[in-house]
Design an enzyme around this catalytic site. Structure first.
Site, PDB file in Angstrom:
ATOM      1  N   GLY A  63       0.769  -1.229   0.000  1.00  0.00           N
ATOM      2  CA  GLY A  63       0.000   0.000   0.000  1.00  0.00           C
ATOM      3  C   GLY A  63       0.804   1.285   0.000  1.00  0.00           C
ATOM      4  O   GLY A  63       0.218   2.357  -0.170  1.00  0.00           O
ATOM      5  N   GLY A  65       3.176   1.993  -2.181  1.00  0.00           N
ATOM      6  CA  GLY A  65       3.652   2.289  -3.524  1.00  0.00           C
ATOM      7  C   GLY A  65       2.893   3.447  -4.141  1.00  0.00           C
ATOM      8  O   GLY A  65       2.141   4.155  -3.470  1.00  0.00           O
ATOM      9  N   LEU A  67       0.293   3.686  -6.036  1.00  0.00           N
ATOM     10  CA  LEU A  67      -1.164   3.667  -6.111  1.00  0.00           C
ATOM     11  C   LEU A  67      -1.860   3.382  -4.789  1.00  0.00           C
ATOM     12  O   LEU A  67      -3.013   3.766  -4.594  1.00  0.00           O
ATOM     13  CB  LEU A  67      -1.615   2.626  -7.142  1.00  0.00           C
ATOM     14  N   ASP A  88       1.757  -2.811   4.340  1.00  0.00           N
ATOM     15  CA  ASP A  88       3.044  -2.847   3.650  1.00  0.00           C
ATOM     16  C   ASP A  88       4.063  -3.411   4.637  1.00  0.00           C
ATOM     17  O   ASP A  88       3.750  -3.622   5.811  1.00  0.00           O
ATOM     18  CB  ASP A  88       3.462  -1.449   3.172  1.00  0.00           C
ATOM     19  N   ILE A  89       5.287  -3.638   4.149  1.00  0.00           N
ATOM     20  CA  ILE A  89       6.356  -4.090   5.042  1.00  0.00           C
ATOM     21  C   ILE A  89       7.226  -2.926   5.496  1.00  0.00           C
ATOM     22  O   ILE A  89       8.128  -3.092   6.297  1.00  0.00           O
ATOM     23  CB  ILE A  89       7.252  -5.163   4.376  1.00  0.00           C
ATOM     24  N   ARG A  90       6.930  -1.724   4.973  1.00  0.00           N
ATOM     25  CA  ARG A  90       7.701  -0.543   5.340  1.00  0.00           C
ATOM     26  C   ARG A  90       6.952   0.305   6.354  1.00  0.00           C
ATOM     27  O   ARG A  90       5.734   0.234   6.463  1.00  0.00           O
ATOM     28  CB  ARG A  90       8.001   0.297   4.090  1.00  0.00           C
ATOM     29  N   ILE A 107       3.676 -10.271   2.269  1.00  0.00           N
ATOM     30  CA  ILE A 107       2.959 -11.231   1.428  1.00  0.00           C
ATOM     31  C   ILE A 107       3.719 -12.541   1.246  1.00  0.00           C
ATOM     32  O   ILE A 107       3.154 -13.527   0.777  1.00  0.00           O
ATOM     33  CB  ILE A 107       2.618 -10.632   0.053  1.00  0.00           C
ATOM     34  N   TYR A 195       9.204  -8.473 -14.629  1.00  0.00           N
ATOM     35  CA  TYR A 195       7.952  -7.809 -14.255  1.00  0.00           C
ATOM     36  C   TYR A 195       6.822  -8.234 -15.187  1.00  0.00           C
ATOM     37  O   TYR A 195       5.742  -8.629 -14.753  1.00  0.00           O
ATOM     38  CB  TYR A 195       8.167  -6.294 -14.307  1.00  0.00           C
ATOM     39  N   LYS A 199       3.499 -10.648 -14.469  1.00  0.00           N
ATOM     40  CA  LYS A 199       2.136 -10.155 -14.641  1.00  0.00           C
ATOM     41  C   LYS A 199       1.317 -11.073 -15.560  1.00  0.00           C
ATOM     42  O   LYS A 199       0.114 -11.274 -15.335  1.00  0.00           O
ATOM     43  CB  LYS A 199       2.152  -8.721 -15.177  1.00  0.00           C
TER      44      LYS A 199
END
EC number: 1.1.1.103
Length: 373
Positions: A63, A65, A67, A88-90, A107, A195, A199
């Site tokens: 969350g 990032g 967006l 988030d992890i931050r 995650i 990436y 996706k």
């Protein structure tokens, strides 16, 4: 993972699956997700309303990032502050921490993810944890872990608990052999970045879980997303964010792509609205699980020309990064999003002139405040 829980899960899945693969599964009613108010195919999200009982309990992974914070703010206005959990992890900035529920979530830790979903009665999950294109190429092993292993954990938790799951995809899911102008929803996809590969993997796994287990998986292929209040995050399209910072601050910008590099783009307000609209769309209106969405398509030269109308002294130079240029040259120049417009009424609000005016107004006012202080 305890044996008893494993047996329960296997039994649960067997009850949901057909006896053979010869027939399409009948989706359990919990996955259809239609509210009492049926949403017309051409309706804007403003046309529907949730009762207190219908309101989803939302979790956003990754969350912090580009967006996630904007999406949390957008959804909290829609569903109420306490119904949307950012994770988030931050460590979050203070203003993000104070704006609504925030929780630590890794995650790659399946048990932690399950506990969050269960303890907070989550019903919708927006999975934004990912390493973007240029960053992913610099650290392939980490990108593989976050973008693929993390996705598997999210899919399993979502399937186990009957969540409605949104996973964003990207223009990077296409490759040099894909048709580029325009690029349709269904065509050959052979990306050449970790990436992009991850996706495509997410799109196919989500569709597989939908048909195999009835998971309500929904996905949009985003173009380059341009946001006024976030910093570039290592994506190939991020020049279109940085250019506004530099135009206001320095009056000049050095671009790492060729002036003629055409890519599809979208302002963040349109992106967030598209994301909510596809999540609110009745299941029966969706003819596919992954849609292209688009708003505009431009080159660095065209963007600079539009900025010059507002900042006459602006100068742009080009110092091409071969890695980013190769990535951009393999991506679509324009998206065909006619299926999204037909199935659930997608319409964009921001074209290039509106985008430039909005971004310069934001950064100009921000700069004037900084000078005054």
């Amino acid at each position: 993972m305890p044996v008893v829980w494993m047996l329960r899960r296997v039994a649960s899945r067997m009850l949901q699956r057909p006896a053979c693969g010869c027939q399409a599964p009948v989706l359990p009613s919990r996955f259809l997700g239609t509210s009492p108010q049926q949403i017309p195919a051409d309706a804007n999200y403003h046309s529907t309303s949730f009762s207190e009982a219908d309101q989803p309990r939302v979790l956003i992974t990754g969350g912090l990032g580009q967006l996630g914070v904007g999406l949390a703010s957008f959804l909290r206005k829609r569903f109420g502050k306490d119904n949307v959990i950012l994770s988030d992890i931050r460590k979050p900035p203070e203003h993000v921490f104070l704006s609504g529920p925030f929780i630590y979530s890794d995650i790659l830790d399946y048990k932690n993810l399950r506990e969050i979903v269960v303890n907070n009665r989550v019903t919708w999950l927006f999975h934004y944890s990912a390493l973007l294109s240029a960053v992913g190429e610099a650290n392939v092993s980490l990108a593989r872990a976050v973008n693929i292993t993390g996705l598997h954990n999210v899919l399993d938790v979502a399937e186990e608990h009957g969540l409605r799951l949104f996973v964003p995809s990207t223009i990077g899911a296409f490759g040099p052999t894909s048709p580029r102008n325009p690029t349709p929803d269904l065509c050959i996809q052979r990306p050449r970045t970790i990436y992009g590969v991850s996706k495509v993997h997410a799109e196919l796994m989500g569709e597989y879980y939908y048909y195999r287990y009835g998971l309500d998986f929904r996905c949009l292929r985003y173009p380059g997303i341009i946001s006024a209040d976030s910093q570039p995050g290592g994506g190939t399209t991020d020049y279109a964010v940085q250019i506004f910072h530099d135009a206001v601050k320095n009056g000049r910008f050095e671009c790492n792509l060729k002036p003629s590099t055409r890519l599809p783009m979208m302002y963040i307000d349109d992106c967030l609205r598209a994301t909510l609209e596809v999540m609110e769309a009745p299941a029966e209106s969706l003819s596919m699980r992954t849609y292209n969405v688009n708003a505009m398509s431009f080159t660095p030269a065209e963007l600079a020309q539009e900025i010059l109308k507002h900042v006459p002294e602006f100068q742009i130079t080009y110092n091409v990064d071969p890695v980013r240029q190769a990535i951009a040259d393999s991506w679509p120049m324009n998206f065909d999003d006619s299926n999204a417009r037909k199935d659930w009424g997608w319409k964009h609000d921001f074209d290039l002139p509106e985008l430039v005016t909005t971004m310069l107004n934001f950064h100009g006012s921000e700069s004037r405040v900084a000078q005054a202080n």
